[in-house]
Design a protein around this motif. Structure first.
Motif, PDB file in Angstrom:
ATOM      1  N   PHE A  34       0.835  -1.211   0.000  1.00 49.72           N
ATOM      2  CA  PHE A  34       0.000   0.000   0.000  1.00 49.72           C
ATOM      3  C   PHE A  34       0.868   1.258   0.000  1.00 49.72           C
ATOM      4  CE2 PHE A  34      -1.940   3.245   2.864  1.00 49.72           C
ATOM      5  CZ  PHE A  34      -2.886   3.729   1.975  1.00 49.72           C
ATOM      6  N   PHE A  35       1.851   1.329   0.878  1.00 53.98           N
ATOM      7  CA  PHE A  35       2.707   2.518   0.951  1.00 53.98           C
ATOM      8  C   PHE A  35       3.530   2.679  -0.321  1.00 53.98           C
ATOM      9  CE2 PHE A  35       2.264   1.700   5.638  1.00 53.98           C
ATOM     10  CZ  PHE A  35       1.465   2.808   5.880  1.00 53.98           C
ATOM     11  N   LYS A  36       3.967   1.550  -0.896  1.00 57.38           N
ATOM     12  CA  LYS A  36       4.725   1.608  -2.146  1.00 57.38           C
ATOM     13  C   LYS A  36       3.839   2.120  -3.277  1.00 57.38           C
ATOM     14  CE  LYS A  36       7.469  -1.386  -5.201  1.00 57.38           C
ATOM     15  NZ  LYS A  36       8.701  -0.616  -5.144  1.00 57.38           N
ATOM     16  N   ALA A  37       2.593   1.646  -3.315  1.00 52.95           N
ATOM     17  CA  ALA A  37       1.660   2.084  -4.361  1.00 52.95           C
ATOM     18  C   ALA A  37       1.328   3.565  -4.222  1.00 52.95           C
ATOM     19  CB  ALA A  37       0.372   1.248  -4.298  1.00 52.95           C
ATOM     20  N   MET A  38       1.056   4.005  -2.996  1.00 48.48           N
ATOM     21  CA  MET A  38       0.673   5.398  -2.772  1.00 48.48           C
ATOM     22  C   MET A  38       1.817   6.373  -3.041  1.00 48.48           C
ATOM     23  SD  MET A  38      -2.515   5.646  -2.110  1.00 48.48           S
ATOM     24  CE  MET A  38      -2.590   7.336  -1.512  1.00 48.48           C
ATOM     25  N   TYR A  78      -7.563  -1.275  -0.454  1.00 53.56           N
ATOM     26  CA  TYR A  78      -8.440  -2.415  -0.726  1.00 53.56           C
ATOM     27  C   TYR A  78      -7.846  -3.283  -1.838  1.00 53.56           C
ATOM     28  CZ  TYR A  78     -12.274  -5.037  -2.826  1.00 53.56           C
ATOM     29  OH  TYR A  78     -13.034  -6.036  -3.375  1.00 53.56           O
ATOM     30  N   CYS A  79      -7.340  -2.654  -2.887  1.00 51.92           N
ATOM     31  CA  CYS A  79      -6.760  -3.404  -4.006  1.00 51.92           C
ATOM     32  C   CYS A  79      -5.522  -4.180  -3.568  1.00 51.92           C
ATOM     33  CB  CYS A  79      -6.415  -2.449  -5.149  1.00 51.92           C
ATOM     34  SG  CYS A  79      -7.858  -1.707  -5.940  1.00 51.92           S
ATOM     35  N   CYS A  80      -4.665  -3.538  -2.767  1.00 53.69           N
ATOM     36  CA  CYS A  80      -3.468  -4.220  -2.269  1.00 53.69           C
ATOM     37  C   CYS A  80      -3.855  -5.407  -1.386  1.00 53.69           C
ATOM     38  CB  CYS A  80      -2.596  -3.248  -1.475  1.00 53.69           C
ATOM     39  SG  CYS A  80      -1.853  -1.937  -2.476  1.00 53.69           S
ATOM     40  N   HIS A  81      -4.850  -5.198  -0.534  1.00 53.69           N
ATOM     41  CA  HIS A  81      -5.300  -6.268   0.350  1.00 53.69           C
ATOM     42  C   HIS A  81      -5.888  -7.423  -0.455  1.00 53.69           C
ATOM     43  CE1 HIS A  81      -7.995  -8.377   3.167  1.00 53.69           C
ATOM     44  NE2 HIS A  81      -7.094  -8.049   4.082  1.00 53.69           N
ATOM     45  N   GLU A  82      -6.642  -7.106  -1.496  1.00 55.60           N
ATOM     46  CA  GLU A  82      -7.261  -8.143  -2.313  1.00 55.60           C
ATOM     47  C   GLU A  82      -6.224  -9.022  -3.003  1.00 55.60           C
ATOM     48  OE1 GLU A  82     -10.593  -9.353  -3.253  1.00 55.60           O
ATOM     49  OE2 GLU A  82     -10.491  -8.656  -1.198  1.00 55.60           O
ATOM     50  N   VAL A  83      -5.109  -8.431  -3.424  1.00 58.72           N
ATOM     51  CA  VAL A  83      -4.064  -9.213  -4.092  1.00 58.72           C
ATOM     52  C   VAL A  83      -3.550 -10.309  -3.169  1.00 58.72           C
ATOM     53  CG1 VAL A  83      -1.707  -9.146  -5.000  1.00 58.72           C
ATOM     54  CG2 VAL A  83      -3.348  -7.386  -5.668  1.00 58.72           C
ATOM     55  N   TYR A  84      -3.211  -9.940  -1.937  1.00 59.74           N
ATOM     56  CA  TYR A  84      -2.637 -10.915  -1.004  1.00 59.74           C
ATOM     57  C   TYR A  84      -3.693 -11.806  -0.372  1.00 59.74           C
ATOM     58  CZ  TYR A  84       1.755  -8.469  -1.567  1.00 59.74           C
ATOM     59  OH  TYR A  84       2.894  -7.926  -2.110  1.00 59.74           O
ATOM     60  N   ASP A  85      -4.834 -11.225  -0.030  1.00 57.79           N
ATOM     61  CA  ASP A  85      -5.891 -12.028   0.570  1.00 57.79           C
ATOM     62  C   ASP A  85      -6.443 -13.041  -0.437  1.00 57.79           C
ATOM     63  OD1 ASP A  85      -7.598 -12.504   2.926  1.00 57.79           O
ATOM     64  OD2 ASP A  85      -9.226 -11.853   1.619  1.00 57.79           O
ATOM     65  N   GLY A  86      -6.530 -12.644  -1.705  1.00 57.11           N
ATOM     66  CA  GLY A  86      -6.985 -13.562  -2.743  1.00 57.11           C
ATOM     67  C   GLY A  86      -6.018 -14.723  -2.912  1.00 57.11           C
ATOM     68  N   LEU A 220      -4.230  -0.810  -9.927  1.00 58.27           N
ATOM     69  CA  LEU A 220      -4.254   0.152  -8.820  1.00 58.27           C
ATOM     70  C   LEU A 220      -3.302  -0.267  -7.705  1.00 58.27           C
ATOM     71  CD1 LEU A 220      -8.054   1.056  -8.542  1.00 58.27           C
ATOM     72  CD2 LEU A 220      -6.199   2.434  -9.492  1.00 58.27           C
ATOM     73  N   ALA A 221      -3.173  -1.573  -7.483  1.00 54.15           N
ATOM     74  CA  ALA A 221      -2.270  -2.061  -6.437  1.00 54.15           C
ATOM     75  C   ALA A 221      -0.803  -1.883  -6.833  1.00 54.15           C
ATOM     76  CB  ALA A 221      -2.546  -3.526  -6.147  1.00 54.15           C
TER      77      ALA A 221
END
Length: 232
Positions: A34-38, A78-86, A220-221
């Motif tokens: 998330f921090f890297k993306a932002m 949310y997008c970053c979380h979805e990548v890893y949670d998925g 987005l992630a």
């Protein structure tokens, strides 16, 4: 350090501890991603733009500016979380559903666990698994190989050489199997793991953005999948 090779033993009796560490090892990358993306210039620009839009639409409201910017940040998170949670959900429903059958009972696969004494109790503090590659890589001249399924070391046991010991043990296992290379795929935010594999002789062979999720979520992630290989 108690280093135990549980290959061919009943891994399912350790399943709860293994799954807990596995879950931690996957989801811990959400915040770095998330921090890297932002911090990417494109996302910085969008954040400023939506904040300004909120300020203007809210009648020069700083609260509205923060609200709009925060909403954009939440979407990226949310997008970053979805990548890893998925990824976690897929693995828990597949390979990790029966660790014994999918790793120890298959001769070509391997699973190693590090046990350490913490406060007088034995605790699973690290793990590494390798699986036989699904097929042959045409670019590698049909070289038989194993793929690192996952490498995790608990947070408070890092920087003690456990990761190096696990990878080196897995490499020796691959040599014993008569294989010619080891493959690992790592997400771009995992900078420490990338450095470790580089140090142990792995080289980057490809980079892609295929996270097996919706293209917009992946974009987005801004998480790339880095493929590294070591020839034995």
């Amino acid at each position: 350090v108690g280093f135990c090779h549980f290959y061919k033993k009943n891994l399912n009796i350790y399943k709860s501890a293994i799954v807990s560490l596995f879950r931690f090892g996957i989801l811990e990358h959400v915040y770095p991603a998330f921090f890297k993306a932002m911090s990417h210039p494109d996302h910085v620009g969008v954040t400023l733009s939506v904040s300004v839009a909120g300020f203007v639409l809210g009648g020069s409201s700083y609260f509205q500016a923060v609200l709009f910017g925060g909403a954009w940040a939440c979407l990226v998170y949310y997008c970053c979380h979805e990548v890893y949670d998925g990824y976690l959900r897929r693995k828990l429903e597949a390979e990790m559903a029966d660790i014994q059958a999918n790793f120890s009972d298959k001769q070509a696969n391997g699973f190693w666990v590090v046990e350490m004494e913490v406060n007088g109790k034995s605790k699973v503090s690290g793990l590494l698994a390798v699986v036989k590659s699904d097929g042959w890589d045409a670019d590698a001249e049909d070289t038989p190989s194993l793929e690192v399924f996952e490498l995790v070391v608990s947070f408070n046991q890092r920087r003690k050489g456990l990761g190096t010991q696990l990878v080196e043990t897995a490499v020796e296992f691959c040599k014993e199997q008569g294989l010619s290379r080891v493959i690992v795929e790592i997400s771009s935010p995992q900078t420490a793991a990338i450095s470790l594999f580089r140090k142990l002789g792995f080289i980057v062979t490809s980079v892609n953005s295929n996270t097996h999720l919706n293209h917009l979520v992946s974009k987005l992630a801004r998480i790339n999948v880095i493929r590294m290989e070591k020839h034995l």
